[in-house]
Design a protein around this motif. Structure first.
Motif, short mmCIF file in Angstrom:
data_model
loop_
_atom_site.label_atom_id
_atom_site.label_comp_id
_atom_site.label_asym_id
_atom_site.label_seq_id
_atom_site.Cartn_x
_atom_site.Cartn_y
_atom_site.Cartn_z
N ASN A 1 0.83 -1.20 0.00
CA ASN A 1 0.00 0.00 0.00
C ASN A 1 0.87 1.25 0.00
O ASN A 1 0.60 2.21 -0.74
CB ASN A 1 -0.92 -0.01 1.22
CG ASN A 1 -2.30 0.43 0.88
OD1 ASN A 1 -2.57 0.96 -0.20
ND2 ASN A 1 -3.20 0.23 1.81
N ARG B 1 2.36 1.68 -3.35
CA ARG B 1 1.33 2.15 -4.29
C ARG B 1 1.15 3.66 -4.18
O ARG B 1 1.03 4.36 -5.17
CB ARG B 1 0.00 1.45 -4.01
CG ARG B 1 -1.14 1.88 -4.92
CD ARG B 1 -2.45 1.20 -4.55
NE ARG B 1 -2.86 1.45 -3.19
CZ ARG B 1 -3.57 2.52 -2.78
NH1 ARG B 1 -3.93 3.44 -3.66
NH2 ARG B 1 -3.91 2.67 -1.53
N GLN B 2 1.15 4.17 -2.96
CA GLN B 2 0.91 5.59 -2.74
C GLN B 2 2.13 6.46 -3.03
O GLN B 2 1.98 7.61 -3.45
CB GLN B 2 0.47 5.82 -1.29
CG GLN B 2 -0.87 5.20 -0.98
CD GLN B 2 -1.23 5.33 0.50
OE1 GLN B 2 -0.56 6.01 1.25
NE2 GLN B 2 -2.30 4.68 0.89
N MET C 1 4.88 3.86 -6.87
CA MET C 1 4.37 3.15 -8.04
C MET C 1 3.91 4.11 -9.14
O MET C 1 3.27 5.13 -8.85
CB MET C 1 3.20 2.27 -7.62
CG MET C 1 2.90 1.16 -8.59
SD MET C 1 1.70 0.03 -7.89
CE MET C 1 0.21 0.81 -8.42
N GLN D 1 1.64 5.78 -11.77
CA GLN D 1 0.19 5.92 -11.73
C GLN D 1 -0.44 5.58 -13.08
O GLN D 1 -0.96 6.45 -13.78
CB GLN D 1 -0.18 7.35 -11.31
CG GLN D 1 0.30 7.71 -9.93
CD GLN D 1 -0.30 6.81 -8.85
OE1 GLN D 1 -1.50 6.56 -8.85
NE2 GLN D 1 0.54 6.32 -7.97
N SER E 1 -0.99 -0.71 -13.66
CA SER E 1 -0.28 -0.95 -12.41
C SER E 1 -1.23 -0.84 -11.22
O SER E 1 -1.13 -1.61 -10.26
CB SER E 1 0.91 0.00 -12.26
OG SER E 1 0.48 1.34 -12.20
N ALA E 2 -2.17 0.09 -11.28
CA ALA E 2 -3.15 0.23 -10.19
C ALA E 2 -4.03 -1.02 -10.09
O ALA E 2 -4.33 -1.49 -8.99
CB ALA E 2 -4.00 1.47 -10.41
N ARG F 1 -1.88 -3.89 -8.60
CA ARG F 1 -1.65 -3.71 -7.17
C ARG F 1 -2.94 -3.94 -6.39
O ARG F 1 -2.93 -4.52 -5.31
CB ARG F 1 -1.08 -2.32 -6.90
CG ARG F 1 -0.68 -2.05 -5.45
CD ARG F 1 0.27 -3.11 -4.87
NE ARG F 1 1.42 -3.38 -5.68
CZ ARG F 1 2.59 -2.79 -5.58
NH1 ARG F 1 2.78 -1.86 -4.68
NH2 ARG F 1 3.58 -3.12 -6.39
#
Length: 105
Positions: A51, A54-55, A58, A60, A64-65, A68
């Protein structure tokens, strides 16, 4: 009287009955319970790392979103399944009985 053993220090009573140095040494149920809870904790921590990544790091993109999101969902599912395992309740009950026994030693 205290005697040293390779794993831990044990105490003996006047009747020379060995008493476990820790509750985990005394209760196999508690030992298994702790291992199960540690596994759940590791899964939750892995999810937190994903997480965070991701924030913060990673890229955007939609792809990829989506990937994840699937990874986090799988970890959440496994963690939840392990958390609601009926064996955890049974181990809690056995551990409580073992604690009563251990406390009376």
């Amino acid at each position: 009287m205290t005697t040293a053993t390779p794993a831990a220090t044990t105490t003996t009573t006047a009747a020379a009955t060995p008493v476990a140095a820790t509750f985990e040494d005394h209760s196999p149920s508690y030992k298994v319970l702790l291992e199960k809870l540690r596994t759940i904790t590791h899964l939750e921590r892995a999810s937190a790392v994903l997480n965070y990544d991701r924030q913060i790091f990673m890229p955007q993109t939609d792809a990829s979103a989506a990937q994840r999101g699937k990874q986090l969902a799988v970890l959440a599912t496994i963690s939840h399944e392990k958390s609601i395992d009926p064996e955890i309740g049974q181990l809690l009950e056995k551990s409580a009985l073992d604690l009563e026994e251990w406390s009376s030693l």
